[in-house]
Design an enzyme around this catalytic site. Structure first.
Site, PDB file in Angstrom:
ATOM      1  CG  ASP A  37      -2.114  -0.980   1.037  1.00 14.86           C
ATOM      2  OD1 ASP A  37      -1.745  -1.256   0.423  1.00 14.86           O
ATOM      3  OD2 ASP A  37      -3.222  -1.022   2.012  1.00 14.86           O
ATOM      4  CB  CYS A  77      -5.692  -0.574  -0.139  1.00 13.46           C
ATOM      5  SG  CYS A  77      -6.677  -0.322   1.550  1.00 13.46           S
ATOM      6  CG  HIS A 135      -8.524  -3.570   4.003  1.00  8.82           C
ATOM      7  ND1 HIS A 135      -7.980  -2.770   3.567  1.00  8.82           N
ATOM      8  CD2 HIS A 135      -9.792  -3.135   5.148  1.00  8.82           C
ATOM      9  CE1 HIS A 135      -8.785  -1.482   3.674  1.00  8.82           C
ATOM     10  NE2 HIS A 135      -9.767  -2.297   4.633  1.00  8.82           N
TER      11      HIS A 135
END
Length: 174
Positions: A37, A77, A135
């Site tokens: 990221d 992301c 995530h």
């Protein structure tokens, strides 16, 4: 992050093509995808960074496939990860924003109707591991081990404290 995420999606496609060809000859290549990221193009040595040494990543890049002109399909992301993980445009399956940390909500994460690259590779006899930031959902049904990965060490949410007070931020499973 945007360019690198798209780069990784293209790398995945190339690796999968390579995988199909290799499977025909019964040789299975190793597949490594590194997704970071907020990494800028010149934040690694093979793209010109001089102040932060990245010798191992440079070696992988110099001996593998690199994409120097790539773009992501989303600017944050979670959706970028969903696109890479499935090989599909994430808005087609409703993953148009970062999921919240909601362990009781099956709707906050990668839909179970979507097949992940780990599930696809598992069908071909691969063993896989996910490290770091997931995530893609915090409900138990969306854990990496339920999405085709054999091992996972990392955290489920979009971020975490590097110095957790109770150690609950990191998760390790086999």
């Amino acid at each position: 992050m945007n360019k690198l995420s798209y780069l990784m999606a293209l790398l995945f496609c190339c690796v999968m093509t390579s995988h199909v060809l290799a499977q025909q000859s019964m040789i299975k290549p190793n597949v490594i995808i590194i997704l970071t990221d907020d990494q800028g193009y010149a934040d690694v040595g093979f793209n010109g960074c001089r102040d932060i040494p990245t010798p191992n990543i440079d070696r992988i890049a110099n001996n593998g496939v690199r994409f120097s002109r790539a773009y992501v399909t989303y600017s944050v992301c979670g959706p970028s990860r969903a696109g890479i993980m499935t090989g599909r445009y994430q808005d087609r399956f409703g993953f148009g924003r970062n999921p919240l940390l909601a362990p009781n909500d099956t709707m906050q994460g990668l839909p179970l109707t979507e097949q992940t690259m780990a599930e696809m590779l598992q069908q071909s006899g691969y063993t896989s591991m996910a490290l770091g930031k997931w995530h893609l959902g915090a409900h138990k049904s969306q854990y990496p081990l339920k999405r085709g990965f054999n091992e996972f060490f990392g955290f489920l949410e979009g971020g975490h404290s590097y110095f957790p007070q109770d150690g609950s931020s990191m998760m390790s499973r086999k």
